[in-house]
Design an enzyme around this catalytic site. Structure first.
Site, mmCIF file in Angstrom:
data_model
loop_
_atom_site.group_PDB
_atom_site.id
_atom_site.type_symbol
_atom_site.label_atom_id
_atom_site.label_comp_id
_atom_site.label_asym_id
_atom_site.label_seq_id
_atom_site.Cartn_x
_atom_site.Cartn_y
_atom_site.Cartn_z
ATOM 1 N N SER A 279 -9.514 -0.347 7.575
ATOM 2 C CA SER A 279 -9.069 -0.253 6.186
ATOM 3 C C SER A 279 -8.404 -1.478 5.593
ATOM 4 O O SER A 279 -8.111 -1.486 4.399
ATOM 5 C CB SER A 279 -8.124 0.939 6.012
ATOM 6 O OG SER A 279 -8.884 2.099 5.887
ATOM 7 N N LYS B 198 0.836 -1.207 0.000
ATOM 8 C CA LYS B 198 0.000 0.000 0.000
ATOM 9 C C LYS B 198 0.867 1.251 0.000
ATOM 10 O O LYS B 198 1.895 1.298 0.683
ATOM 11 C CB LYS B 198 -0.898 -0.026 1.240
ATOM 12 C CG LYS B 198 -1.906 1.112 1.319
ATOM 13 C CD LYS B 198 -2.767 0.965 2.567
ATOM 14 C CE LYS B 198 -3.788 2.066 2.711
ATOM 15 N NZ LYS B 198 -4.616 1.913 3.918
ATOM 16 N N SER C 70 -9.480 1.927 3.274
ATOM 17 C CA SER C 70 -8.655 2.650 2.333
ATOM 18 C C SER C 70 -7.661 1.772 1.579
ATOM 19 O O SER C 70 -7.096 2.202 0.586
ATOM 20 C CB SER C 70 -7.872 3.755 3.069
ATOM 21 O OG SER C 70 -7.032 3.177 4.062
HETATM 22 N N1 GLN Z 1 -12.630 4.515 6.970
HETATM 23 C C1 GLN Z 1 -11.979 4.901 8.205
HETATM 24 C C2 GLN Z 1 -11.576 6.346 8.093
HETATM 25 O O1 GLN Z 1 -11.853 6.906 7.107
HETATM 26 C C3 GLN Z 1 -10.815 4.020 8.467
HETATM 27 C C4 GLN Z 1 -9.641 4.318 7.611
HETATM 28 C C5 GLN Z 1 -8.479 3.428 7.881
HETATM 29 O O2 GLN Z 1 -8.609 2.389 8.551
HETATM 30 N N2 GLN Z 1 -7.344 3.831 7.408
HETATM 31 O O3 GLN Z 1 -10.988 6.903 8.966
#
Ligand code: GLN
Length: 498
Positions: free
Chosen positions: A187, A88, A163
């Site tokens: 994410s 990532k 994400s």
């Molecule tokens: N969707 C959550 C956020 O927007 C988690 C994001 C993540 O785990 N990086 O904060």
């Protein structure tokens, strides 16, 4: 085996083929690069594809296997030697752009490896490239990336989740045998569920965060996306463990995750917790049914089903968004155009800061910096940030109590299957709600795994979540593996039209 079949094998399987000399790493890497070549224009899973590096690493990995097979070396290479992987784009890999999905870091080339990528590199893994992510990992759909959304391989009009959507989509589409993601609020687990792959978020402190571009430092954890639980164990084994460069890592050698995986094929003596509220309410009916079916399967395999209560998790969403955004606002203060990435010069220093940050950050990142800064402001700090921390402690205590009665807790990963691209991007609250079942695990710092457990009527994958106690990955992986051995949801693959 034809190239297409080979592309969808598990990491463990191709690792075996490498160790016997039945296939070379160069051949495997070519299979992945050709899958990327044919599907990437539709999926957009990658921000950077590092083909030259991958081929060079593959050549070296083949030499290591050959030396072992021919008896020239008595050092058996790591099971990851020669296995193509993706990383990532919020995780630094030396000499490859780490954009974090943001314009502001578009040209940032880290001169060093993250600990996780360094360990994979030392194990002989092949780096195919960096995967797409919501900007600074802020999002649930990979739509906030400055480099365009990733498309779900099961339905290109839908999001892959986020994400770590690029990593999940790349594994799902047969472009790589595994990928690293990061999980601050869900994410890794949420995109794994939406793409029909396995997503493991380890306990906070299990994997070093050194070289991870920080979002919410007390919540962030590097995790894995793979086709099977066994593959997740293989990757976790390589990247976990103490690190002097991250004082929050547990200073204890991790256990052998693989050794215990296949010791038994039933769940006799295992207590599985089910939270009543999670299994009813605003779930898509097919998700609810698949979770209920999973509970039945676990019971059938010998587990005892025990009701548990997690009364404070109903406040987890609010607490998470206060804490994550507060930490993000502090972490993102360093992007000022002076030290990292793109600079937009103004008439004076102040204007340079303003221009750089106004142009460099996208809407969602700006929203979070503003919310986080506000929550930390003198006068509001007690009401918002401090209260959120108190809720966090209560959520942690809920889990400690629950895990005194059960070994794992089972529930949904996401309220719905993958939604349409554009459907929620204008409505942040709806977007935030898609992590409602995962983020309490980050507040508590506990490990969680998302496993394929069914499909909805449109053929979109459904995931089930198993949460375990702090540093209980070994047990979590073992239970998940037994479930996976008894089901074949993880064997389905999306059919992309070329
Ligand atoms: N969707 C959550 C956020 O927007 C988690 C994001 C993540 O785990 N990086 O904060």
């Amino acid at each position: 085996m034809c190239a297409m079949d080979l592309a969808f094998q598990s990491l463990a399987m191709v690792s075996d083929l490498l160790s016997t000399g039945d296939i070379t790493s160069v051949e495997l890497t070519e299979v992945c690069l050709s899958q990327i070549n044919s599907s990437e224009s539709q999926v957009n899973a990658f921000v950077t594809i590092s083909s030259d590096l991958a081929m060079q690493q593959a050549t070296n990995a083949d030499i290591a296997w050959q030396n072992w097979i021919n008896g020239k070396s008595d050092q058996k290479p790591s099971p990851l030697n020669g296995v193509p992987l993706a990383i990532k784009d919020v995780i630094c890999v030396s000499d490859i752009v780490a954009s974090a999905g943001s314009m502001i870091l578009k040209e940032f080339v880290p001169p060093y490896d993250s600990t996780a990528s360094e360990r994979l590199r030392d194990a002989g893994a092949i780096f195919l490239g960096k995967t797409n992510t919501d900007e600074f990992a802020m999002g649930s759909s990979t739509e906030t990336s400055a480099f365009g959304p990733t498309h779900n391989p099961w339905d290109l009009n839908r999001v892959p989740g986020g994400s770590s959507g690029g990593s999940a989509a790349a594994v799902s589409a047969g472009m790589t045998y595994g990928a690293l993601g990061t999980d601050t609020g869900g994410s890794v687990r949420q995109p794994a569920a939406m793409c029909g792959v396995v997503g493991l978020k380890p306990t906070y402190g299990r994997v070093s965060r050194y070289g991870l571009i920080a979002f919410g430092s007390s919540l962030d954890q590097i995790g894995t996306l793979t086709r099977t639980v066994e593959d997740a164990a293989l990757l976790l084994q390589a990247i976990s463990g103490p690190d002097l460069k991250d004082s929050t890592t547990l200073q204890q050698k991790p256990p052998n995750y693989l050794e215990v995986l296949s010791k038994t094929d039933n769940l006799k003596g295992v207590r599985v917790g089910v939270e009543q509220e999670h299994t009813t309410g605003s779930l898509q009916p097919e998700v609810e049914k698949s979770v209920q079916d999973t509970i039945k399967t676990l019971k059938h395999l010998g587990a005892e089903i025990v009701p548990v209560q997690l009364p404070h998790t109903q406040h987890a969403l609010e607490a998470y968004y206060l804490i994550a955004n507060a930490e993000a606002s502090a972490n993102l203060a360093r992007y000022d155009g002076i030290r990292f990435g793109q600079r937009r010069t103004g008439k004076n220093l102040w204007e340079t800061y303003i221009n750089t940050r106004s142009k460099g950050f996208g809407t969602e990142v700006k929203r979070r910096i503003m919310l986080g800064t506000y929550a930390l402001t003198a006068g509001y700090y007690e009401d918002y940030y401090l209260n959120a921390q108190k809720v966090r402690t209560l959520v942690q205590k809920d889990f400690v109590l629950a895990f005194s009665k059960v070994d794992v807790i089972v529930g949904p990963v996401t309220p719905t299957t993958a939604f349409k691209i554009g459907e929620k991007i204008e409505d942040p609250l709806q977007m935030y709600l898609s992590d409602i079942f995962t983020l309490s695990g980050n507040l508590a710092g506990i490990p969680g795994i998302s496993l394929p457990c069914g499909f909805d009527q449109s053929g979109l994958p459904i995931g089930v979540q198993l949460l375990g106690p702090t540093f209980g990955e070994q047990q979590l992986l073992t239970i998940a593996h037994i479930y996976q051995q008894a089901t074949d949801w993880h064997k389905h693959i999306p059919r992309l039209e070329h």
